[in-house]
Design a protein around this motif. Structure first.
Motif, PDB file in Angstrom:
ATOM      1  N   VAL A  97       0.828  -1.203   0.000  1.00 21.16           N
ATOM      2  CA  VAL A  97       0.000   0.000   0.000  1.00 21.16           C
ATOM      3  C   VAL A  97       0.864   1.255   0.000  1.00 21.16           C
ATOM      4  O   VAL A  97       0.701   2.163  -0.820  1.00 21.16           O
ATOM      5  CB  VAL A  97      -0.957  -0.001   1.209  1.00 21.16           C
ATOM      6  CG1 VAL A  97      -1.653   1.349   1.347  1.00 21.16           C
ATOM      7  CG2 VAL A  97      -1.992  -1.114   1.069  1.00 21.16           C
ATOM      8  N   THR A 136      -6.590  -9.291  -3.762  1.00 22.00           N
ATOM      9  CA  THR A 136      -6.399  -8.903  -2.363  1.00 22.00           C
ATOM     10  C   THR A 136      -7.747  -8.668  -1.698  1.00 22.00           C
ATOM     11  O   THR A 136      -8.763  -8.440  -2.372  1.00 22.00           O
ATOM     12  CB  THR A 136      -5.558  -7.605  -2.271  1.00 22.00           C
ATOM     13  OG1 THR A 136      -5.454  -7.185  -0.908  1.00 22.00           O
ATOM     14  CG2 THR A 136      -6.175  -6.482  -3.094  1.00 22.00           C
ATOM     15  N   LYS A 138      -8.327  -6.035  -0.244  1.00 23.31           N
ATOM     16  CA  LYS A 138      -8.490  -4.574  -0.287  1.00 23.31           C
ATOM     17  C   LYS A 138      -9.184  -4.086  -1.559  1.00 23.31           C
ATOM     18  O   LYS A 138      -9.195  -2.872  -1.819  1.00 23.31           O
ATOM     19  CB  LYS A 138      -7.130  -3.909  -0.118  1.00 23.31           C
ATOM     20  CG  LYS A 138      -6.467  -4.233   1.221  1.00 23.31           C
ATOM     21  CD  LYS A 138      -5.050  -3.718   1.304  1.00 23.31           C
ATOM     22  CE  LYS A 138      -4.450  -4.077   2.667  1.00 23.31           C
ATOM     23  NZ  LYS A 138      -4.323  -5.554   2.870  1.00 23.31           N
ATOM     24  N   GLY A 157     -11.423   1.321  -3.851  1.00 26.36           N
ATOM     25  CA  GLY A 157     -10.081   1.441  -3.315  1.00 26.36           C
ATOM     26  C   GLY A 157      -9.650   2.883  -3.219  1.00 26.36           C
ATOM     27  O   GLY A 157      -9.761   3.632  -4.184  1.00 26.36           O
ATOM     28  N   SER A 162      -4.857  -0.544  -3.672  1.00 26.86           N
ATOM     29  CA  SER A 162      -6.187  -1.135  -3.581  1.00 26.86           C
ATOM     30  C   SER A 162      -6.983  -0.901  -4.863  1.00 26.86           C
ATOM     31  O   SER A 162      -7.632  -1.818  -5.386  1.00 26.86           O
ATOM     32  CB  SER A 162      -6.945  -0.553  -2.384  1.00 26.86           C
ATOM     33  OG  SER A 162      -6.245  -0.777  -1.180  1.00 26.86           O
ATOM     34  N   LYS A 165      -5.762  -3.030  -7.766  1.00 28.96           N
ATOM     35  CA  LYS A 165      -6.177  -4.422  -7.636  1.00 28.96           C
ATOM     36  C   LYS A 165      -7.669  -4.588  -7.936  1.00 28.96           C
ATOM     37  O   LYS A 165      -8.089  -5.621  -8.482  1.00 28.96           O
ATOM     38  CB  LYS A 165      -5.840  -4.943  -6.234  1.00 28.96           C
ATOM     39  CG  LYS A 165      -4.374  -5.322  -6.058  1.00 28.96           C
ATOM     40  CD  LYS A 165      -4.004  -6.491  -6.952  1.00 28.96           C
ATOM     41  CE  LYS A 165      -2.715  -7.146  -6.554  1.00 28.96           C
ATOM     42  NZ  LYS A 165      -2.412  -8.359  -7.339  1.00 28.96           N
ATOM     43  N   ARG A 191      -9.217 -13.562  -3.332  1.00 30.81           N
ATOM     44  CA  ARG A 191      -9.004 -12.410  -2.465  1.00 30.81           C
ATOM     45  C   ARG A 191      -8.761 -12.905  -1.041  1.00 30.81           C
ATOM     46  O   ARG A 191      -9.695 -13.318  -0.358  1.00 30.81           O
ATOM     47  CB  ARG A 191     -10.230 -11.496  -2.508  1.00 30.81           C
ATOM     48  CG  ARG A 191     -10.644 -11.095  -3.926  1.00 30.81           C
ATOM     49  CD  ARG A 191     -12.061 -10.557  -3.975  1.00 30.81           C
ATOM     50  NE  ARG A 191     -12.453 -10.204  -5.354  1.00 30.81           N
ATOM     51  CZ  ARG A 191     -13.669  -9.823  -5.714  1.00 30.81           C
ATOM     52  NH1 ARG A 191     -14.635  -9.743  -4.802  1.00 30.81           N
ATOM     53  NH2 ARG A 191     -13.940  -9.520  -6.973  1.00 30.81           N
ATOM     54  N   GLU A 297      -4.976   4.593   5.217  1.00 36.10           N
ATOM     55  CA  GLU A 297      -5.106   3.135   5.184  1.00 36.10           C
ATOM     56  C   GLU A 297      -6.410   2.786   5.883  1.00 36.10           C
ATOM     57  O   GLU A 297      -6.752   3.388   6.899  1.00 36.10           O
ATOM     58  CB  GLU A 297      -3.923   2.452   5.881  1.00 36.10           C
ATOM     59  CG  GLU A 297      -2.580   2.698   5.216  1.00 36.10           C
ATOM     60  CD  GLU A 297      -1.435   2.035   5.962  1.00 36.10           C
ATOM     61  OE1 GLU A 297      -1.245   0.817   5.792  1.00 36.10           O
ATOM     62  OE2 GLU A 297      -0.735   2.729   6.704  1.00 36.10           O
TER      63      GLU A 297
END
Length: 363
Positions: A97, A136, A138, A157, A162, A165, A191, A297
């Motif tokens: 991240v 993921t 995220k 995201g 994020s 992805k 994921r 985050e």
């Protein structure tokens, strides 16, 4: 180990050609080890490890390894043609991240167009029957309401990692509908939660940060101690990926979809919970909260894995305390005795799964 391992997943991986991208990374190296134990012919394509030590280097596995960048379409295509895989498992990514804030262009390029390059190479390789793309936990649009995300929830995201992805998931969906459905190639995405285990030295991850802090005899600085994550052992996530791959190789078209693989809901823990648990294994561990500012985050992130549990008969093997125990044990053996116990831990994990009566180890 080998006799037991050869009976896993209905023995469907023995002798088949598998292309594994990102095999030099933390999760990729563990999966390369497991696939070799299962008797697969594994070809790996990845960048060289970017940490020292690196789990991949320590394992010294015998497989057809290529150091190349998935952003180079020619390299991917050449390796794909040489490997002639039936199964492709795509791990390679920019996985961090905070690194995505530092270099968003490279993050988007690798996570989106790198995936396009892999799928394009698959599309033109007639040997390919099944593809599993690893994304993921995220990828979801997270409004911080404390919900457990299911696979049909909206993608989104905040940070470049994020979001890239989530875009990767759209790439997978597009290729599935536009191309692979016509070619009878089954494609799934997976994921997983916040994965920990031995052999990870990546920056800006909690367990490697713990290891570095202790070896530098300095306090660990924690950005978000109350952030909740779905912590799980690396082998639990990998068993999920292999379950999906097994069903795809068996031609089960309804399994060509997105899947969550997270821990039991009781094992969604805060960062502080992880630190307290790790301190039982490393009493010398100390930490303090890093002063702001911090990049954004998510503070709450939890997965609902009921689809995998009911439709794939998958479930996690190790709970939170066991995950922490085996993670700490791996590093303790490495630093105190120079022992690499990955094979032994994989063996023990399989035996635990067998004792739990899990279907993927019952054949």
């Amino acid at each position: 180990m080998e006799n037991l391992a050869m009976m896993l997943f209905n023995d469907c991986f023995r002798g088949i050609n598998i292309l594994l991208t990102g095999h030099t990374g933390f999760k990729g190296s563990w999966l390369a080890l497991w696939l070799r134990q299962l008797g697969a012919n594994v070809t790996g394509i990845a960048l060289p490890p970017d940490t020292h030590p690196a789990h991949w280097d320590l394992l010294r596995l015998s497989l057809n390894s290529h150091f190349a960048d998935i952003n180079n379409r020619q390299d991917i295509t050449a390796v794909m043609q040489q490997a002639a895989p039936e199964l492709v498992i795509h791990f390679a990514a920019q996985p961090l991240v905070r690194a995505s804030y530092e270099d968003p262009i490279a993050t988007w390029q690798t996570n989106v167009m790198g995936t396009v390059n892999v799928l394009e190479a698959c599309r033109h390789q007639p040997s390919v029957k099944a593809i599993v793309v690893i994304t993921t936990d995220k990828v979801y649009e997270n409004a911080e309401r404390g919900e457990h995300f299911i696979e049909s929830d909206p993608l989104g995201g905040h940070d470049p990692y994020s979001a890239s992805k989530a875009a990767c998931e759209l790439v997978v969906q597009s290729y599935r509908r536009s191309f692979f459905s016509k070619q009878n190639v089954l494609v799934a995405s997976a994921r997983a939660g916040n994965v920990i285990g031995g052999g990870d030295w990546a920056r800006d991850r909690l367990v490697p940060d713990i290891i570095r802090a202790m070896h530098s005899d300095s306090p660990l600085m924690i950005r978000h101690p109350q952030a909740i994550r779905p912590w799980q052992h690396v082998l639990d996530s990998l068993s999920g990926y292999l379950c999906v791959a097994q069903h795809l190789l068996m031609g089960e078209a309804d399994k060509a979809r997105a899947w969550n693989f997270g821990p039991d809901q009781r094992d969604n823990k805060t960062v502080a919970d992880v630190l307290v648990q790790m301190k039982t294994h490393w009493p010398e561990l100390i930490w303090s909260e890093a002063p702001p500012p911090h990049v954004h985050e998510a503070l709450n992130l939890m997965l609902d894995s009921r689809a995998a549990q009911t439709q794939l008969q998958w479930q996690p093997v190790w709970n939170f305390a066991q995950t922490a125990q085996h993670t700490a044990q791996w590093y303790q053996q490495f630093y105190q005795h120079n022992n690499i116990i990955s094979v032994q831990q994989l063996d023990f994990y399989i035996r635990c799964a067998q004792q739990a009566g899990l279907i993927w180890v019952s054949h």
